[in-house]
Design a protein around this motif. Structure first.
Motif, PDB file in Angstrom:
ATOM      1  N   UNK A 137      60.872  84.423 -20.886  1.00 22.40           N
ATOM      2  CA  UNK A 137      60.903  85.859 -20.596  1.00 22.40           C
ATOM      3  C   UNK A 137      61.093  86.123 -19.099  1.00 22.40           C
ATOM      4  N   UNK A 138      61.908  87.115 -18.806  1.00 18.44           N
ATOM      5  CA  UNK A 138      62.141  87.503 -17.426  1.00 18.44           C
ATOM      6  C   UNK A 138      63.233  86.724 -16.727  1.00 18.44           C
ATOM      7  N   UNK A 139      63.739  85.679 -17.346  1.00 22.20           N
ATOM      8  CA  UNK A 139      64.793  84.877 -16.719  1.00 22.20           C
ATOM      9  C   UNK A 139      66.161  85.455 -17.077  1.00 22.20           C
ATOM     10  N   UNK A 140      67.034  85.564 -16.066  1.00 19.72           N
ATOM     11  CA  UNK A 140      68.397  86.036 -16.326  1.00 19.72           C
ATOM     12  C   UNK A 140      69.141  84.940 -17.091  1.00 19.72           C
ATOM     13  N   UNK A 141      69.903  85.298 -18.139  1.00 21.04           N
ATOM     14  CA  UNK A 141      70.541  84.258 -18.973  1.00 21.04           C
ATOM     15  C   UNK A 141      71.771  83.620 -18.353  1.00 21.04           C
ATOM     16  N   UNK A 142      72.361  84.264 -17.343  1.00 20.44           N
ATOM     17  CA  UNK A 142      73.610  83.738 -16.812  1.00 20.44           C
ATOM     18  C   UNK A 142      73.423  82.362 -16.186  1.00 20.44           C
ATOM     19  N   UNK A 143      74.298  81.439 -16.536  1.00 24.73           N
ATOM     20  CA  UNK A 143      74.279  80.106 -15.961  1.00 24.73           C
ATOM     21  C   UNK A 143      73.247  79.161 -16.539  1.00 24.73           C
ATOM     22  N   UNK A 144      72.481  79.606 -17.516  1.00 27.52           N
ATOM     23  CA  UNK A 144      71.331  78.819 -17.979  1.00 27.52           C
ATOM     24  C   UNK A 144      71.619  77.919 -19.171  1.00 27.52           C
ATOM     25  N   UNK A 172      80.611  85.548 -23.040  1.00 26.51           N
ATOM     26  CA  UNK A 172      81.511  84.641 -23.762  1.00 26.51           C
ATOM     27  C   UNK A 172      80.741  83.774 -24.751  1.00 26.51           C
ATOM     28  N   UNK A 173      79.606  83.243 -24.302  1.00 25.95           N
ATOM     29  CA  UNK A 173      78.802  82.368 -25.161  1.00 25.95           C
ATOM     30  C   UNK A 173      78.328  83.114 -26.392  1.00 25.95           C
ATOM     31  N   UNK A 174      77.794  84.302 -26.203  1.00 27.39           N
ATOM     32  CA  UNK A 174      77.248  85.056 -27.330  1.00 27.39           C
ATOM     33  C   UNK A 174      78.346  85.508 -28.283  1.00 27.39           C
ATOM     34  N   UNK A 175      79.509  85.878 -27.739  1.00 23.65           N
ATOM     35  CA  UNK A 175      80.620  86.289 -28.597  1.00 23.65           C
ATOM     36  C   UNK A 175      81.114  85.118 -29.437  1.00 23.65           C
ATOM     37  N   UNK A 176      81.184  83.928 -28.836  1.00 22.07           N
ATOM     38  CA  UNK A 176      81.637  82.750 -29.571  1.00 22.07           C
ATOM     39  C   UNK A 176      80.636  82.364 -30.656  1.00 22.07           C
ATOM     40  N   UNK A 177      79.363  82.423 -30.344  1.00 19.08           N
ATOM     41  CA  UNK A 177      78.336  82.101 -31.334  1.00 19.08           C
ATOM     42  C   UNK A 177      78.387  83.056 -32.523  1.00 19.08           C
ATOM     43  N   UNK A 225      71.312  88.081 -33.303  1.00 14.05           N
ATOM     44  CA  UNK A 225      72.045  89.328 -33.502  1.00 14.05           C
ATOM     45  C   UNK A 225      71.111  90.512 -33.277  1.00 14.05           C
ATOM     46  N   UNK A 226      71.557  91.473 -32.502  1.00 16.56           N
ATOM     47  CA  UNK A 226      70.740  92.650 -32.240  1.00 16.56           C
ATOM     48  C   UNK A 226      69.821  92.517 -31.047  1.00 16.56           C
ATOM     49  N   UNK A 227      69.719  91.308 -30.482  1.00 17.51           N
ATOM     50  CA  UNK A 227      68.863  91.114 -29.307  1.00 17.51           C
ATOM     51  C   UNK A 227      69.686  91.343 -28.042  1.00 17.51           C
ATOM     52  N   UNK A 228      69.145  92.108 -27.088  1.00 21.84           N
ATOM     53  CA  UNK A 228      69.821  92.172 -25.802  1.00 21.84           C
ATOM     54  C   UNK A 228      69.482  90.916 -25.019  1.00 21.84           C
ATOM     55  N   UNK A 229      70.051  90.776 -23.822  1.00 21.07           N
ATOM     56  CA  UNK A 229      69.877  89.534 -23.071  1.00 21.07           C
ATOM     57  C   UNK A 229      68.414  89.268 -22.737  1.00 21.07           C
ATOM     58  N   UNK A 230      67.672  90.336 -22.406  1.00 19.22           N
ATOM     59  CA  UNK A 230      66.257  90.167 -22.064  1.00 19.22           C
ATOM     60  C   UNK A 230      65.460  89.693 -23.274  1.00 19.22           C
TER      61      UNK A 230
END
Length: 352
Positions: free
Chosen positions: A160-167, A130-135, A146-151
């Motif tokens: 690096x290595x941290x999961x983005x959810x909730x952060x 949701x955050x990335x779509x809104x941005x 743009x073009x970057x995956x979550x990692x």
């Protein structure tokens, strides 16, 4: 003896020249004053001016002219810039233009950096998608991610290595034209870490949580379970008591998160029994990561849950979003039957 007539004529000539000079100077001053405070022609409501890094006053004036603004005499702009202290001190950013904007007002705004500030809000309960779509939909914001995956995104943010959810903390963040989405996300990440640290430091005793990251996971589940702020400590209390006795959390939002794109708006019985790392009906304990962005209230609830003996809750079913809390399975089953009856009654009463 020198002729007095010639000398008198010369003096009168000098006086005429002086008066003429004063008249011209007065006319020039009135013209300058009229220029400095008169509205610039060619500006429409909602227009703006972007000053880029390294732009000179001449470059700014060319930009204005390209936008259809009549800038007038550049010498007068240079004089006014020196008078206002704006010469060589134009700050980068976007400046609002209005039909009544004068050269003096514009130069003062650029000198003082009174740029247009916009807001972007991360909503409580949003997930990283949701955050990335809104941005991505925000106009005027540089989309560096743009073009970057979550990692890759988290690596670009310095984690690096941290999961983005909730952060990323749900808050409203101000930004100006030329800012990038990575800059905004860095601020939101820092704000979440600070809020999480504060909540964890002031946590209640005997929480069944190993660290602050587990508190973040629990807070995200609490966030998704209720939109009623005053209920969050009670919801957290139920989950904490379940964790303490080894009882599964059995919460639908975790199942939905684990379904990902397969979730179509309804959760079926088969979904509850299909095992995923996020299915708290089939697995004990917390989910491996947060499932959403929790707000400060949910963080506080997860680290300072309400006391009590309730182990169950179910929606009242009256449209209020509130829940009925029960200490026993028998009482919970009664509350569930009440909910089903209300739900069916509402469906029957709904216009066909």
């Amino acid at each position: 003896m020198k002729p007095r007539v010639a000398g008198g004529a010369f003096a009168r000539f000098l006086l005429v020249l002086l008066l003429a000079g004063l008249a011209v100077a007065g006319w020039q001053w009135q013209r300058y004053q009229g220029f400095a405070d008169a509205p610039l022609a060619g500006i429409d409501a909602g227009d703006s001016l972007v000053v880029a890094r390294g732009d000179s006053l001449d470059k700014v004036l060319r930009t204005l002219q390209a936008q259809g603004v009549d800038t007038g005499d550049r010498v007068q702009w240079q004089v006014l810039a020196r008078q206002t202290g704006a010469a060589g001190k134009l700050q980068v950013g976007e400046y609002a233009l209005a039909p009544d904007t004068s050269p003096r007002a514009l130069l003062l705004a650029m000198r003082d950096g009174k740029v247009v500030r916009r807001n972007f809000t991360i909503v409580e309960g949003w997930n990283i998608r949701d955050v990335r779509a809104a941005l991505a939909k925000v106009e005027g914001l540089e989309h560096d991610s743009a073009g970057l995956d979550d990692a890759a995104l988290m690596k670009a943010l310095g984690h690096p290595g941290q999961h983005p959810e909730g952060r990323f903390l749900p808050e409203t963040y101000a930004w100006v034209k030329g800012d990038g989405d990575l800059d905004l996300l860095k601020r939101a990440h820092k704000a979440m870490q600070e809020a999480l640290d504060e909540a964890w430091t002031s946590r209640a005793d005997d929480l069944p949580l190993k660290n602050a990251d587990e508190a973040l996971v629990l807070a995200s589940i609490v966030e998704k379970e209720t939109g009623i702020a005053e209920e969050r400590p009670a919801i957290a209390g139920v989950f904490v008591r379940r964790l303490k006795i080894g009882m599964r959390l059995q919460t639908d939002p975790t199942v939905i998160y684990g379904m990902g794109a397969a979730y179509a708006g309804n959760i079926r019985r088969s979904d509850l029994t299909t095992d995923t790392p996020y299915n708290t009906y089939t697995r004990a304990g917390l989910t491996p990561t947060p499932i959403a962005m929790p707000g400060k209230a949910a963080l506080r609830a997860a680290t300072r849950p309400a006391d009590g003996d309730a182990l169950y809750f179910v929606a009242v079913g009256d449209g209020s979003g509130r829940h009925v809390f029960s200490a026993s399975l028998e009482a919970h089953n009664t509350a569930v039957r009440d909910y089903v009856q209300r739900y069916r009654a509402q469906r029957q009463a709904a216009p066909k």
